[in-house]
Design an enzyme around this catalytic site. Sequence first.
Site, short mmCIF file in Angstrom:
data_model
loop_
_atom_site.label_atom_id
_atom_site.label_comp_id
_atom_site.label_asym_id
_atom_site.label_seq_id
_atom_site.Cartn_x
_atom_site.Cartn_y
_atom_site.Cartn_z
N ASN A 1 -9.91 -8.01 -0.09
CA ASN A 1 -9.74 -8.08 1.37
C ASN A 1 -9.32 -6.70 1.84
O ASN A 1 -8.18 -6.29 1.63
CB ASN A 1 -8.67 -9.13 1.71
N TRP A 2 -10.25 -6.01 2.47
CA TRP A 2 -9.96 -4.62 2.87
C TRP A 2 -9.14 -4.53 4.16
O TRP A 2 -8.78 -3.45 4.58
CB TRP A 2 -11.27 -3.86 3.03
N LYS A 3 -8.95 -5.65 4.83
CA LYS A 3 -8.18 -5.65 6.08
C LYS A 3 -8.75 -4.57 7.02
O LYS A 3 -9.96 -4.38 7.04
CB LYS A 3 -6.69 -5.46 5.78
N HIS B 1 -5.84 -16.12 7.17
CA HIS B 1 -4.95 -15.15 6.50
C HIS B 1 -3.61 -15.09 7.24
O HIS B 1 -3.58 -15.21 8.47
CB HIS B 1 -5.62 -13.78 6.47
N GLU C 1 -1.82 -12.70 8.09
CA GLU C 1 -1.73 -11.68 9.15
C GLU C 1 -2.35 -12.19 10.44
O GLU C 1 -1.90 -11.85 11.53
CB GLU C 1 -2.41 -10.38 8.67
N GLU D 1 -1.30 -17.33 -0.96
CA GLU D 1 -0.76 -16.00 -0.68
C GLU D 1 0.63 -16.14 -0.04
O GLU D 1 0.73 -16.32 1.19
CB GLU D 1 -1.68 -15.25 0.29
N GLY E 1 1.51 -7.13 0.48
CA GLY E 1 1.72 -5.73 0.84
C GLY E 1 3.13 -5.23 0.62
O GLY E 1 3.50 -4.17 1.11
N SER F 1 0.26 -8.66 -3.54
CA SER F 1 0.64 -7.57 -4.46
C SER F 1 0.08 -7.76 -5.86
O SER F 1 0.72 -7.39 -6.85
CB SER F 1 2.17 -7.40 -4.49
N GLY G 1 -4.36 -4.27 -1.20
CA GLY G 1 -4.19 -2.84 -1.50
C GLY G 1 -4.98 -2.35 -2.70
O GLY G 1 -5.67 -1.32 -2.62
P1 13P Z 1 -1.92 -7.02 -1.04
O1 13P Z 1 -2.69 -7.18 -2.34
O2 13P Z 1 -2.02 -5.66 -0.46
O3 13P Z 1 -0.51 -7.51 -1.19
O4 13P Z 1 -2.61 -7.99 0.03
C1 13P Z 1 -2.88 -9.30 -0.33
C2 13P Z 1 -3.69 -9.93 0.73
O5 13P Z 1 -3.22 -10.13 1.83
C3 13P Z 1 -5.08 -10.28 0.42
O6 13P Z 1 -5.62 -11.11 1.39
#
Ligand code: 13P
Length: 257
Positions: free
Chosen positions: A10-12, A95, A97, A167, A173, A217, A239
């Site tokens: 997931n590149w966000k 998600h 976020e 998650e 993150g 993470s 990440g």
């Molecule tokens: P990180 O791997 O950066 O913690 O992000 C996880 C995530 O939100 C994947 O959707």
Amino acid sequence: MSRQKYLIGNWKMNNTIAKTEQFLLNFEKQLNTSKTTVVIAPSFVSLSSASKVLKSDRVKLGAQNIAWEDSGAFTGEISGEMLKECKVTFCIVGHSERRQYFGESDETVNKRIKACLRQGINPVLCVGETLYERQHNMTNQTIKRQLQGAFDSIASQQAEKCIVAYEPVWAIGTGMSANEAQAGQVAGQIRDCLSVLYPSLYGQEIGQKICILYGGSANTKNASLFLNCADIDGLLVGGASLFVDDFLQLAHICESV
Ligand code: 13P
């Protein structure tokens, strides 16, 4: 769908179109997997060129969201049909976020899953508790509420096309991943909860068929701990999916566990 390995990046809101193309060219050339489905979800604006850059079926494309309507006056939204045109076969839904910053609710998550299913796109439903909820022993009830909301009035034959990603919000993150016991326990709970929602399909409960991923993470150092959990079928990575070498290594770990 039956249980199989997944690695989803997931590149966000990272990487421009040019950087996406560069990454995919480099990554696809080196990727050597046979039993892991590898998916990358870049930004919406990169999907079209990404679909042209990819030469094989080894890397699949995911979207990070989908409109719940199919077309019409919905400024700023992206429909499932538009995603399909870009060869998107997976879509992240709910998600944390989006729940946290963009007003996503269990109800809108449900509508987005239905939009995915109408288009034959596999939803990757994200569930997970906040730190407050974990500290107050509310993890189970949060996961149950999110699953019940997400799968509301979705038939079992459709539900089995969904992937569920656990998650924990506090692990995203932060560099502070869940440990394998925590991740494994909640993944098991997700299976139990789905088995209650969908008691029996062809003699086998959906809870036993569905793919469950861990995210938060996840990296090359801790990946195998999660992948070794009986109820975890893969990883949803933020990440660490932004670096070709790390993501290749993660794919290699998925293959070998
Ligand atoms: P990180 O791997 O950066 O913690 O992000 C996880 C995530 O939100 C994947 O959707």
